[in-house]
Motif scaffolding. Sequence first.
Motif, PDB file in Angstrom:
ATOM      1  N   ASP A  39      45.788  49.551  43.680  1.00 48.15           N
ATOM      2  CA  ASP A  39      46.659  49.743  42.790  1.00 48.15           C
ATOM      3  C   ASP A  39      47.154  49.409  41.934  1.00 48.15           C
ATOM      4  O   ASP A  39      47.969  48.425  42.725  1.00 48.15           O
ATOM      5  N   SER A  40      46.612  49.307  40.726  1.00 47.56           N
ATOM      6  CA  SER A  40      46.900  47.696  40.023  1.00 47.56           C
ATOM      7  C   SER A  40      48.336  47.752  39.310  1.00 47.56           C
ATOM      8  O   SER A  40      48.997  47.145  39.286  1.00 47.56           O
ATOM      9  N   GLY A  41      49.336  48.953  40.042  1.00 47.28           N
ATOM     10  CA  GLY A  41      50.685  48.947  39.360  1.00 47.28           C
ATOM     11  C   GLY A  41      51.116  48.339  40.543  1.00 47.28           C
ATOM     12  O   GLY A  41      53.144  48.223  40.022  1.00 47.28           O
ATOM     13  N   SER A  42      51.146  48.349  41.767  1.00 47.90           N
ATOM     14  CA  SER A  42      51.155  47.834  42.335  1.00 47.90           C
ATOM     15  C   SER A  42      51.384  46.376  41.999  1.00 47.90           C
ATOM     16  O   SER A  42      51.082  45.504  42.548  1.00 47.90           O
ATOM     17  N   THR A  43      53.234  45.691  42.304  1.00 49.20           N
ATOM     18  CA  THR A  43      52.995  44.282  42.584  1.00 49.20           C
ATOM     19  C   THR A  43      52.829  42.996  43.287  1.00 49.20           C
ATOM     20  O   THR A  43      52.785  42.104  43.395  1.00 49.20           O
ATOM     21  N   ASP A  44      51.939  43.716  44.666  1.00 45.42           N
ATOM     22  CA  ASP A  44      52.721  43.432  46.299  1.00 45.42           C
ATOM     23  C   ASP A  44      51.195  43.871  46.394  1.00 45.42           C
ATOM     24  O   ASP A  44      50.645  45.085  46.486  1.00 45.42           O
ATOM     25  N   ASN A  45      50.831  43.636  47.749  1.00 43.46           N
ATOM     26  CA  ASN A  45      49.929  43.846  48.489  1.00 43.46           C
ATOM     27  C   ASN A  45      50.871  44.480  49.173  1.00 43.46           C
ATOM     28  O   ASN A  45      51.959  44.024  50.518  1.00 43.46           O
ATOM     29  N   LEU A  46      50.320  45.575  50.116  1.00 46.11           N
ATOM     30  CA  LEU A  46      51.695  46.200  51.166  1.00 46.11           C
ATOM     31  C   LEU A  46      50.794  46.898  52.329  1.00 46.11           C
ATOM     32  O   LEU A  46      49.884  47.142  52.297  1.00 46.11           O
ATOM     33  N   ARG A 112      47.886  44.269  43.092  1.00 43.21           N
ATOM     34  CA  ARG A 112      47.901  43.281  41.909  1.00 43.21           C
ATOM     35  C   ARG A 112      47.190  41.430  42.354  1.00 43.21           C
ATOM     36  O   ARG A 112      46.325  41.305  41.518  1.00 43.21           O
ATOM     37  N   PRO A 113      48.221  41.676  43.289  1.00 45.47           N
ATOM     38  CA  PRO A 113      47.511  40.194  43.546  1.00 45.47           C
ATOM     39  C   PRO A 113      46.249  39.772  44.466  1.00 45.47           C
ATOM     40  O   PRO A 113      45.139  38.855  44.054  1.00 45.47           O
ATOM     41  N   TRP A 114      45.947  41.612  45.321  1.00 47.05           N
ATOM     42  CA  TRP A 114      44.654  41.028  45.605  1.00 47.05           C
ATOM     43  C   TRP A 114      43.154  40.787  44.720  1.00 47.05           C
ATOM     44  O   TRP A 114      42.588  40.252  44.398  1.00 47.05           O
ATOM     45  N   GLN A 115      43.939  41.682  43.508  1.00 43.22           N
ATOM     46  CA  GLN A 115      42.995  41.608  42.930  1.00 43.22           C
ATOM     47  C   GLN A 115      43.140  40.629  41.609  1.00 43.22           C
ATOM     48  O   GLN A 115      41.614  40.398  41.182  1.00 43.22           O
ATOM     49  N   TYR A 116      43.708  39.998  41.474  1.00 42.55           N
ATOM     50  CA  TYR A 116      44.276  38.411  40.951  1.00 42.55           C
ATOM     51  C   TYR A 116      43.190  37.456  41.354  1.00 42.55           C
ATOM     52  O   TYR A 116      42.527  36.885  40.605  1.00 42.55           O
TER      53      TYR A 116
END
Length: 207
Positions: A39-46, A112-116
């Motif tokens: 989910d690119s809308g999530s600011t964290d990996n969970l 987003r952290p994983w995608q970045y």
Amino acid sequence: MLNKVLLKLAKEATKQTQRKALFRTICKSYGKCCKLIIDSGSTDNLVSTEMVEKLELKRLKHPTLYKVSWLQKGHQLLVDEQCEVEFQIGRYKDKVICDIILMDVCYILLGRPWQYERKVVHDGLKNYYKFVKDGIKHMLVPIKEEGTARTSEPRAFLISGKQFLKQVEDSEMGYAVVRREKTVLLHTKVLDLPPQKFNRCCRNLQT
């Protein structure tokens, strides 16, 4: 002359199944199959609390505490722990630091952290994720959603005998449905019957 009509199911038109769909797939983590969402809308990996407890993963203190309320309605949740999670999707293997949180939509959510960090390229039309890790190119494809709507009316088109024979040669097994003519009697004399029907009728009368 007997005409045989060969029917072949028409290919269904490609639907926009990924237009509103999140990326969902199944990964393997510590020998267990787990649901995973990107989910690119999530600011964290969970990672879910349930997964951490069942697999007895090592918990780490979160460097910056925060509260979240969008995963479950009614109250805010304090996120104060992290965990390093190992997972594998096909040939792709990775370790990701995830925040531990109570959720039931999946076990692992990559934001987003994983995608970045992986420099991921997202194909929005097909919902594919492409990236390179350790010199190997990877492409993640979403699984098909259960209960996908299908067309209620079957469609078909005609093919010639040559096309059918070519398909039979190309494939290991093929099927053809041939309609057999049915005779309906409406005030018909016995002498008007075909020889085969006439003989059968005579045998029935004799018995």
